[in-house]
Design a protein around this motif. Structure first.
Motif, PDB file in Angstrom:
ATOM      1  N   PRO A 154     -23.994 -12.029  -2.379  1.00 50.73           N
ATOM      2  CA  PRO A 154     -23.275 -11.735  -0.994  1.00 50.73           C
ATOM      3  C   PRO A 154     -22.937 -13.231  -0.320  1.00 50.73           C
ATOM      4  N   SER A 155     -23.542 -14.241  -0.628  1.00 47.67           N
ATOM      5  CA  SER A 155     -23.012 -15.310   0.001  1.00 47.67           C
ATOM      6  C   SER A 155     -23.594 -16.481  -1.048  1.00 47.67           C
ATOM      7  N   GLU A 156     -22.689 -17.656  -1.177  1.00 39.88           N
ATOM      8  CA  GLU A 156     -22.652 -18.732  -1.959  1.00 39.88           C
ATOM      9  C   GLU A 156     -22.506 -20.025  -1.230  1.00 39.88           C
ATOM     10  N   VAL A 157     -23.463 -20.994  -1.101  1.00 38.12           N
ATOM     11  CA  VAL A 157     -23.212 -22.207  -0.534  1.00 38.12           C
ATOM     12  C   VAL A 157     -22.485 -23.273  -1.376  1.00 38.12           C
ATOM     13  N   LEU A 158     -21.240 -23.582  -1.060  1.00 34.81           N
ATOM     14  CA  LEU A 158     -20.524 -24.392  -1.851  1.00 34.81           C
ATOM     15  C   LEU A 158     -20.611 -25.755  -1.687  1.00 34.81           C
ATOM     16  N   LEU A 159     -21.045 -25.946  -0.396  1.00 35.87           N
ATOM     17  CA  LEU A 159     -21.149 -27.644  -0.052  1.00 35.87           C
ATOM     18  C   LEU A 159     -22.188 -27.424   1.180  1.00 35.87           C
ATOM     19  N   GLU A 160     -23.234 -28.530   1.246  1.00 33.24           N
ATOM     20  CA  GLU A 160     -23.913 -28.838   2.570  1.00 33.24           C
ATOM     21  C   GLU A 160     -23.900 -30.358   2.516  1.00 33.24           C
ATOM     22  N   THR A 161     -23.695 -30.956   3.850  1.00 31.79           N
ATOM     23  CA  THR A 161     -23.644 -32.406   4.041  1.00 31.79           C
ATOM     24  C   THR A 161     -23.985 -32.642   5.448  1.00 31.79           C
ATOM     25  N   ARG A 162     -24.107 -33.963   5.821  1.00 31.67           N
ATOM     26  CA  ARG A 162     -24.750 -34.238   7.051  1.00 31.67           C
ATOM     27  C   ARG A 162     -23.581 -35.242   7.676  1.00 31.67           C
ATOM     28  N   VAL A 163     -23.159 -34.978   9.069  1.00 32.60           N
ATOM     29  CA  VAL A 163     -22.140 -35.637   9.515  1.00 32.60           C
ATOM     30  C   VAL A 163     -22.416 -35.883  10.997  1.00 32.60           C
ATOM     31  N   ALA A 164     -22.529 -37.035  11.553  1.00 31.87           N
ATOM     32  CA  ALA A 164     -22.475 -37.138  12.973  1.00 31.87           C
ATOM     33  C   ALA A 164     -23.582 -36.605  13.786  1.00 31.87           C
ATOM     34  N   GLY A 165     -25.087 -36.406  13.082  1.00 34.10           N
ATOM     35  CA  GLY A 165     -25.930 -35.617  13.683  1.00 34.10           C
ATOM     36  C   GLY A 165     -25.924 -34.212  13.647  1.00 34.10           C
ATOM     37  N   GLU A 174     -21.325  -7.444   5.187  1.00 30.89           N
ATOM     38  CA  GLU A 174     -21.690  -7.427   6.634  1.00 30.89           C
ATOM     39  C   GLU A 174     -22.928  -8.132   6.844  1.00 30.89           C
ATOM     40  N   ILE A 175     -23.070  -8.632   8.155  1.00 30.15           N
ATOM     41  CA  ILE A 175     -24.304  -9.356   8.495  1.00 30.15           C
ATOM     42  C   ILE A 175     -24.906  -8.620   9.689  1.00 30.15           C
ATOM     43  N   ARG A 176     -25.847  -8.280  10.066  1.00 28.56           N
ATOM     44  CA  ARG A 176     -26.344  -7.376  10.926  1.00 28.56           C
ATOM     45  C   ARG A 176     -26.511  -8.224  12.294  1.00 28.56           C
ATOM     46  N   ALA A 177     -26.701  -7.676  13.330  1.00 29.25           N
ATOM     47  CA  ALA A 177     -26.909  -8.313  14.742  1.00 29.25           C
ATOM     48  C   ALA A 177     -28.016  -9.152  14.569  1.00 29.25           C
ATOM     49  N   HIS A 178     -27.546 -10.642  15.193  1.00 29.65           N
ATOM     50  CA  HIS A 178     -28.668 -11.533  14.977  1.00 29.65           C
ATOM     51  C   HIS A 178     -28.074 -12.678  15.828  1.00 29.65           C
ATOM     52  N   THR A 236     -10.582 -13.434   5.708  1.00 32.09           N
ATOM     53  CA  THR A 236     -10.611 -12.834   7.153  1.00 32.09           C
ATOM     54  C   THR A 236     -12.165 -12.791   7.656  1.00 32.09           C
ATOM     55  N   PHE A 237     -12.308 -13.008   8.730  1.00 28.54           N
ATOM     56  CA  PHE A 237     -13.766 -13.055   9.459  1.00 28.54           C
ATOM     57  C   PHE A 237     -13.861 -12.292  10.587  1.00 28.54           C
ATOM     58  N   LEU A 238     -14.564 -11.068  10.955  1.00 27.67           N
ATOM     59  CA  LEU A 238     -14.554 -10.406  12.162  1.00 27.67           C
ATOM     60  C   LEU A 238     -15.983 -10.771  12.731  1.00 27.67           C
ATOM     61  N   GLU A 239     -16.010 -10.833  14.015  1.00 26.28           N
ATOM     62  CA  GLU A 239     -16.952 -11.049  14.546  1.00 26.28           C
ATOM     63  C   GLU A 239     -17.352 -10.220  16.036  1.00 26.28           C
ATOM     64  N   GLU A 240     -18.345  -9.847  16.098  1.00 25.81           N
ATOM     65  CA  GLU A 240     -18.480  -8.687  17.413  1.00 25.81           C
ATOM     66  C   GLU A 240     -19.714  -9.332  18.250  1.00 25.81           C
ATOM     67  N   ALA A 241     -19.336  -9.275  19.587  1.00 24.76           N
ATOM     68  CA  ALA A 241     -20.389  -9.753  20.512  1.00 24.76           C
ATOM     69  C   ALA A 241     -19.984  -9.545  22.024  1.00 24.76           C
ATOM     70  N   ARG A 287     -25.949 -13.421  20.764  1.00 29.84           N
ATOM     71  CA  ARG A 287     -26.225 -12.195  19.777  1.00 29.84           C
ATOM     72  C   ARG A 287     -24.835 -11.524  18.980  1.00 29.84           C
ATOM     73  N   HIS A 288     -24.755 -11.474  17.822  1.00 31.54           N
ATOM     74  CA  HIS A 288     -23.396 -10.979  17.329  1.00 31.54           C
ATOM     75  C   HIS A 288     -23.577 -10.490  15.991  1.00 31.54           C
ATOM     76  N   THR A 289     -22.572  -9.785  15.469  1.00 29.53           N
ATOM     77  CA  THR A 289     -22.854  -9.346  13.976  1.00 29.53           C
ATOM     78  C   THR A 289     -21.234  -9.937  13.423  1.00 29.53           C
ATOM     79  N   ASN A 290     -21.402  -9.907  12.145  1.00 29.02           N
ATOM     80  CA  ASN A 290     -20.210 -10.388  11.286  1.00 29.02           C
ATOM     81  C   ASN A 290     -19.801  -9.505  10.154  1.00 29.02           C
ATOM     82  N   ARG A 291     -18.511  -9.242  10.157  1.00 27.69           N
ATOM     83  CA  ARG A 291     -18.057  -8.770   8.862  1.00 27.69           C
ATOM     84  C   ARG A 291     -16.755  -9.510   8.235  1.00 27.69           C
ATOM     85  N   PHE A 292     -16.650  -9.222   6.778  1.00 30.10           N
ATOM     86  CA  PHE A 292     -15.753  -9.833   6.018  1.00 30.10           C
ATOM     87  C   PHE A 292     -14.793  -8.915   5.435  1.00 30.10           C
ATOM     88  N   GLY A 293     -13.524  -9.467   5.320  1.00 27.92           N
ATOM     89  CA  GLY A 293     -12.399  -8.569   4.736  1.00 27.92           C
ATOM     90  C   GLY A 293     -12.475  -8.299   3.285  1.00 27.92           C
TER      91      GLY A 293
END
Length: 238
Positions: A3-14, A27-31, A45-50, A70-76
């Motif tokens: 469902p999801s995969e982290v490709l990169l994680e880094t720290r910049v300017a706090g 789809e990511i439920r309301a959160h 494509t990224f859809l956000e509902e709020a 509080r929002h939900t997300n859906r992807f194309g």
């Protein structure tokens, strides 16, 4: 595909900068998040509902999300790859006050610079997103004089500390006055000085690069291609 995969994680300017790939039609439920957030769509494509509204974002779009929204997300159908920026605390130094999506090329460019761990990129990014402020031409002019110093290469944070202002405020004022970020202005000035030296002297390009503030000849070539679309050697050949 997961469902999801982290490709990169880094720290910049706090802040934590994460690049994540989402699967098609995921789809990511309301959160709601316990902090503010910035999202840049790198692909798909990224859809956000709020707030009873839906916003659709394609590659290049930038989202601002206030604390606790509080929002939900859906992807194309092709999924999406997004870059997320999360502050250490619950808010950035320059707080996000509204939920919104926009296609801002300069913001997208600043987001890509975050991947390279450029500490100046986050103030530049936030500066492109905020509302226009009353111009402070004196502040912008003082900053410009410091950037014109060929012997110094101060960071945006250092410049802001010298002026006793916030880095985002400084970046926004400079962009409103001169139409470019402090970083881009410095690069333009370095290219200008190098152009003068290339056309007016017979000094080797490596020496000119050093004298004009570039790290090396390759750094000068990259800057010329970004600013002018061609190399210093082409200018010398002309």
């Amino acid at each position: 595909m997961n469902p999801s995969e982290v490709l990169l994680e880094t720290r910049v300017a706090g802040s934590t900068v994460t690049v994540v790939r989402y699967a098609p039609f995921q789809e990511i439920r309301a959160h709601a998040h316990g902090e503010e957030g910035l999202t840049i769509v790198l692909r798909g494509t990224f859809l956000e509902e709020a707030q009873h509204r839906t916003k659709t974002a394609d590659a290049g779009s930038v989202a601002t999300r206030p604390y606790g929204l509080r929002h939900t997300n859906r992807f194309g159908p092709h999924g999406a790859v997004i870059l997320a920026v999360i502050p250490d605390g619950d808010r950035f130094d320059e707080p996000i006050r509204e939920w919104g999506w926009a296609d801002i090329p300069l913001a997208f460019r600043a987001g890509l610079r975050l991947i390279a761990r450029d500490d100046d990129a986050l103030p530049d990014l936030l500066a492109t997103l905020g509302p226009r402020q009353r111009q402070d031409r004196v502040l912008a002019a003082r900053t410009r004089r410091l950037l014109d110093d060929a012997e110094a290469r101060p960071s945006l944070s250092t410049l802001a500390k010298t002026m006793d202002v916030h880095p985002v405020h400084l970046a926004r004022q400079f962009r409103q006055t001169y139409g470019v970020s402090p970083r881009d202005y410095r690069t333009l000035q370095m290219v200008r000085r190098a152009t003068t030296a290339i056309l007016g002297t017979t000094a080797p390009l490596t020496q000119i690069a050093h004298d004009c503030g570039f790290a090396d000849h390759s750094h000068m070539c990259r800057a010329f291609r970004r600013v002018a679309g061609w190399s210093p050697s082409r200018l010398r050949a002309s």
